[in-house]
Design an enzyme around this catalytic site. Structure first.
Site, PDB file in Angstrom:
ATOM      1  N   HIS A   1      -6.172   2.443   1.601  1.00 18.15           N
ATOM      2  CA  HIS A   1      -5.432   3.635   2.013  1.00 18.15           C
ATOM      3  C   HIS A   1      -5.997   4.280   3.283  1.00 18.15           C
ATOM      4  CE1 HIS A   1      -3.386   3.141  -1.663  1.00 18.15           C
ATOM      5  NE2 HIS A   1      -4.156   3.874  -2.437  1.00 18.15           N
TER       6      HIS A   1
ATOM      7  N   ASP B   1       0.890  -1.161   0.000  1.00 17.28           N
ATOM      8  CA  ASP B   1       0.000   0.000   0.000  1.00 17.28           C
ATOM      9  C   ASP B   1       0.926   1.207   0.000  1.00 17.28           C
ATOM     10  OD1 ASP B   1      -1.658   2.149   0.495  1.00 17.28           O
ATOM     11  OD2 ASP B   1      -2.926   1.095   1.919  1.00 17.28           O
ATOM     12  N   HIS B   2       1.053   1.877  -1.163  1.00 17.13           N
ATOM     13  CA  HIS B   2       2.085   2.906  -1.291  1.00 17.13           C
ATOM     14  C   HIS B   2       1.880   4.067  -0.325  1.00 17.13           C
ATOM     15  CE1 HIS B   2      -0.967   4.822  -3.906  1.00 17.13           C
ATOM     16  NE2 HIS B   2      -0.366   5.942  -3.587  1.00 17.13           N
TER      17      HIS B   2
END
Length: 511
Positions: free
Chosen positions: A254, A191-192
């Site tokens: 996110h 999950d960037h």
């Protein structure tokens, strides 16, 4: 490239082999290779490194490297590559044409791995990076197993990009299939958002400052807002987005990850599983959403046409590859509660959407009013409630709003800002999220990566809303114009509790 929080518990290996499935795709071009190149410039990559890009196209190594140079020049935070630097880095890159669905073609990867092992005379870290559509995650894992490619539990990793499943059942199935081939310690679900510099700084801000812990609970905090807004529409992603929607695309991963960082209990260490245990505890403590209560705790919207920066833009239903009568939401807002001693009764409001007025990612924590107001002679002297604003993008910073006396003979109050920002840093100083995450993958640190139970707990939480929205068509879509702050029902969602949505403060400096 120093990290805000030094959570690495493993040492970086002396050698590594990156095999990137989808090596000619957009993710590789825009994110992975620019990040690897920046890490190379920072001397953070292993001394012995081989990067094998793979795709269906027939390319020579030279042609592949030339394509990647264009990508690095366009997307690297360090700007255009210097010739001597690029020559050294490019020498580590080769290309292997392969059909990832054909197990017979994986023999070429076995050959390359063995060649590097023989040359280096050691066992390198082997990283299989799935920069491909989610439908191929299991195919790649199964073919790695069938082809008997290197799969040492201590040195082999597989990297999975989001979306990780499309609902609870598909996420469970994917976890089950992956875990029949790899152990949990080998699986890196990216999950960037968790690699972003300011997101990491939340951990330091919370747990490295003794003054924060006594305030970080229901006794002092009134409510929390987590807001990720985008000015852009779906663009060329209409086909993907039509099947996903903003609830799947943003909130399930996110925004819930950000909520976990804000709400988690202090870990006893930065060991990966200790930190992830704390995040799972938050998800398990979150109040279940009952089918009959969905309208009371959620709002959804879909953007219509409008004007953005002087240009006319289409509504969602007019975008390419979108159903003209689409029921897919491009905006979502939800209210959650974390039912434990720390957070009981404190609402967490999450919102995200496309074609909104401004692109910004904010976490706003509003503290309660003072218990007794002695400044009551004039209305303007009523103290405003303190706010802590954590800005992730486009401006990076942390702002604490306090009340102070205005200089003068009278007792008049004014809000002042204590600001920590990155305005003194140039763009090339702050690492990109993928740099942090790739470095952790190489060193074997899973702190910033989601574990199977964490993924499934997040899906389980939102499934009642997801099922309700998919089974009940909205009659008034589109219900907000482009370049607005979203639908009216989202304002009503938070207004019914006496609050309003906070937007990006002008006080946080722009870089």
């Amino acid at each position: 490239m120093a990290k805000t929080v030094n959570h690495n518990t493993n040492t970086e290996p002396n050698s590594a082999i990156f095999i990137i499935f989808g090596g000619t795709g957009d993710l590789s071009r825009r994110k992975i290779f620019p990040a690897l190149y920046n890490l190379f410039l920072e001397n953070r990559l292993p001394e012995k490194l081989a990067i094998v890009g793979s795709g269906r196209s027939k390319l020579t190594d030279a042609k592949y490297r030339a394509t990647l140079l264009d990508s690095v020049n366009e997307f690297s935070r360090r700007g255009k590559a210097k010739k001597e630097d690029w020559t050294t880095f490019a020498s580590k890159i080769t290309y292997q044409a392969a059909n990832i669905k054909d197990v017979g073609e994986y023999k070429a990867f076995e050959t390359r791995i063995k060649e590097y092992q023989d040359e280096w005379k050691e066992k390198p870290a082997i990283i299989y990076y799935c920069a491909v559509s989610p439908e191929f995650f299991c195919t790649i894992a199964e073919n790695i197993s069938s082809a008997k490619l290197e799969n040492n539990e201590e040195t082999t990793r597989i990297v999975i990009e989001k979306p990780f499943g499309s609902d609870l059942k598909s996420a469970q199935d994917l976890n089950h299939k992956l875990l029949t081939i790899f152990s949990e310690k080998q699986i890196y679900r990216i999950d960037h958002y968790l690699g972003k510099e300011v997101v990491q700084n939340i951990m330091a801000f919370r747990f490295a400052n003794a003054i924060m812990e006594p305030l970080w609970n229901r006794n002092h905090i009134e409510h929390v807002q987590i807001s990720v807004t985008e000015q852009i529409g779906v663009g060329s992603r209409g086909d993907y987005f039509e099947h996903a929607g903003i609830l799947r695309d943003m909130i399930q991963n996110h925004l819930l990850q950000l909520l976990c960082i804000i709400a988690m209990e202090p870990p006893i260490s930065f060991d990966a599983d200790v930190v992830r245990d704390r995040k799972v505890e938050v998800l398990k403590a979150m109040r279940k959403i009952l089918p009959g209560k969905i309208d009371a705790i959620s709002a959804r919207g879909q953007y219509g046409p409008g004007w953005v920066e002087g240009k006319k833009v289409p509504g969602y239903r007019e975008e390419a590859d979108v159903d003209p009568e689409s029921n897919t939401e491009t905006y979502a807002a939800l209210k959650f509660y974390v039912d434990n001693w720390r957070w009981q009764g404190v609402p967490f409001y999450l919102r995200t959407g496309k074609r909104l007025f401004k692109t910004a990612s904010l976490i706003t924590i509003r503290f309660k009013e003072v218990p007794h107001n002695m400044f009551h002679s004039e209305n303007e002297n009523v103290p405003k409630q303190n706010r802590l604003v954590i800005s992730i993008q486009p401006d990076m910073g942390i702002l604490l709003q306090l009340e102070s006396k205005i200089p003068g003979l009278e007792m008049r109050l004014n809000t002042v800002d204590m600001v920590f920002d990155y305005s003194g840093k140039t763009r090339s100083d702050a690492p990109e999220a993928y740099e942090t995450l790739l470095l952790d993958i190489i060193s074997g640190d899973q702190t910033l990566f989601m574990r199977a139970d964490q993924v499934e707990a997040a899906w389980e939480l939102i499934m009642p809303v997801l099922n309700s929205w998919e089974n009940n068509k909205v009659r008034n879509f589109p219900n907000y114009p482009a370049n607005s702050w979203g639908p009216e029902n989202a304002e009503a969602l938070i207004a019914q509790d006496g609050f309003h949505w906070f937007n990006l403060p002008e006080n946080i400096k722009k870089e």
